[in-house]
Write an enzyme that holds these catalytic residues in place. Structure first.
Site, mmCIF file in Angstrom:
data_model
loop_
_atom_site.group_PDB
_atom_site.id
_atom_site.type_symbol
_atom_site.label_atom_id
_atom_site.label_comp_id
_atom_site.label_asym_id
_atom_site.label_seq_id
_atom_site.Cartn_x
_atom_site.Cartn_y
_atom_site.Cartn_z
ATOM 1 N N SER B 209 0.845 -1.207 0.000
ATOM 2 C CA SER B 209 0.000 0.000 0.000
ATOM 3 C C SER B 209 0.872 1.246 0.000
ATOM 4 C CB SER B 209 -0.926 -0.003 1.213
ATOM 5 O OG SER B 209 -0.177 0.181 2.396
ATOM 6 N N ARG B 213 0.152 3.528 -3.157
ATOM 7 C CA ARG B 213 -0.533 4.801 -2.930
ATOM 8 C C ARG B 213 0.114 5.904 -3.761
ATOM 9 N NH1 ARG B 213 0.193 4.767 1.886
ATOM 10 N NH2 ARG B 213 -1.807 3.941 2.561
ATOM 11 N N ASN B 217 -1.593 7.589 -7.249
ATOM 12 C CA ASN B 217 -1.866 9.014 -7.359
ATOM 13 C C ASN B 217 -1.162 9.642 -8.548
ATOM 14 O OD1 ASN B 217 -3.445 10.474 -5.091
ATOM 15 N ND2 ASN B 217 -2.403 8.767 -4.095
#
Lengths: 157, 285
Positions: B209, B213, B217
């Protein structure tokens, strides 16, 4: 969304960059920050101390001023006392001199009066003799009648 | 920022696929999701280049660091250092560990910010220049290294390795093994497999994660820039083109401004999670 061997290279670069920063970047900056913080703290402490010093100095100045004012008052009082003393002394001295002068003058006048009286007596005696001569129409020998004249003079006194 | 690709033959889908293909050692798009024989040259070029720029900027500030009055550059770097140092102090309680982890967090923050900021360059600028330079109009080039999952996972795996290192260093190999098998559910032998499985899942989840992440993005941001570029690119072939051009300008400006927030925020989040995960390695469950 793919994964390949770039991952390992990125991993190594990641650790190397962190290592570089740890070795060459972080310590000097933290040192500078700590030193600056200390400097500022010292500066603030010095400012506080200066403020205290100033307050103390002001207090002392006020004390000194008060003391100076008091001693000035003392000095003035002393000076006034001295001055009045001087004036009194001068008055006394002047009085003394005046009295003495008056006495001297009086004494001198007495002597002078005596002398004048004396000379008047002499002249009167001579005038009397001259008058007597004129009355007697003859010369009276002064040597012969010295005693007479002395007696006359005595009586006139 | 976006400038449309001028090549007429490209359909929007081809344009985007082309833009999302890495320049790698095979010269073609990677087929398998995981292929260890492939290396992305573009990602590594920009990540290493910006990494060097990062440490150079930081080194410049460090070289000039004095306890006197700082200049603006000095002051801004010092603010950054102070910010990271404060965060690190709050999260990691071992001063010994902070000696490496705090500088690492600082580097990561600046580095990821710079890599993310490549997104603000016109999406076609560097790829086009690269194609001109190589005289190959199909040459691949991606400039946002953090929009490459290999790069972000590389960094998050780095954080994972540091977590494992500090777990062993702080708790000892025995202590950590004990923790792996007895937490979170308890020390009963029947619970050991469950505990261990949970721990492994936790490490995997954190790491994936963490990398995903940032990747997600930046990848999404890049994709939006490409879509905006496509809208502007349609100007040349459409009768209502001028409206598309205006749309391109408005949307491009709005997204770029919003993206400034995202690139900074993602860099900050990555840094904070680095600190948090390593901080967790210092504490027993």
């Amino acid at each position: 969304m793919i994964v390949n061997s770039s991952l390992f290279i990125q991993l190594i670069v990641f650790l190397l960059l962190g290592g570089f920063t740890m070795k060459f970047v972080w310590p000097p900056i933290m040192k500078a920050l700590d030193e600056r913080a200390k400097k500022i703290a010292d500066g603030l402490a010095a400012a506080d101390k200066a403020k205290d010093d100033l307050a103390r100095a002001e207090k002392r100045a006020v004390d000194e001023l008060r003391k100076a004012r008091e001693s000035a008052g003392d000095v003035r009082a002393t000076a006034e006392r001295n001055a009045s003393q001087l004036i009194e002394d001068a008055h006394a001295e002047a009085n003394r001199i005046v009295v003495k002068a008056r006495e001297d003058a009086r004494a001198e006048a007495g002597v002078a009066v005596e002398q004048v009286k004396q000379s008047l007596r002499d002249q009167l005696a001579q005038l009397a003799v001259v008058g007597a001569e004129k009355i007697l129409r003859r010369e009276i020998n002064p040597q012969v009648h010295a005693d007479l004249l002395a007696n006359l003079k005595q009586e006139l006194q | 920022m976006a400038i449309a690709h001028a090549t007429e033959a490209l359909t929007p889908s081809e344009y985007i696929v082309h833009h999302l293909t890495h320049l790698n050692n095979t010269g073609a798009k990677q087929v398998d999701i995981i292929d260890w024989s492939v290396i992305n040259y573009d990602t590594l070029f920009f990540s290493v280049g910006l990494g060097l720029l990062t440490v150079f900027i930081l080194w410049l500030a460090a070289r000039r660091a004095t306890s006197g009055v700082p200049g603006r550059f000095q002051g801004s770097i010092e603010m950054l250092v102070e910010m990271v140092a404060d965060q690190a102090k709050g999260i990691i309680h071992s001063a010994e560990s902070r000696r490496f982890v705090a500088p690492l967090a600082l580097t990561v923050f600046v580095w990821i910010f710079l890599m993310n900021a490549m997104d603000l360059l016109p999406v076609d600028l560097i790829p086009k220049l690269w194609q001109e330079a190589t005289h190959d109009e199909h040459a691949f080039m991606r400039v946002v290294a953090t929009a490459d999952l290999s790069a972000t996972l590389g960094m998050s795996v780095g954080v994972l390795l540091l977590c494992l290192y500090y777990n062993i260093k702080i708790k000892g190999l025995g202590g950590w093994t004990h923790e792996l098998f007895t937490t979170p559910f308890g020390a009963h032998p029947a619970l050991w497999p469950v505990n261990f499985a949970m721990q492994i899942i936790e490490f995997l989840a954190k790491t994936i994660s963490h990398g995903m992440r940032l990747f997600g993005n930046m990848y999404a941001g890049e994709l939006v820039f490409m879509l905006i570029a496509l809208m502007g690119g349609a100007w040349a072939v459409s009768t209502s083109g001028i409206l598309l051009a205006i749309g391109h300008i408005l949307a491009g400006t709005a997204w770029a401004i919003f993206h400034i927030l995202i690139i900074l925020l993602q860099a900050f989040i990555f840094m904070m999670l680095t600190l948090v995960y390593i901080g967790q390695a210092h504490e027993g469950h």
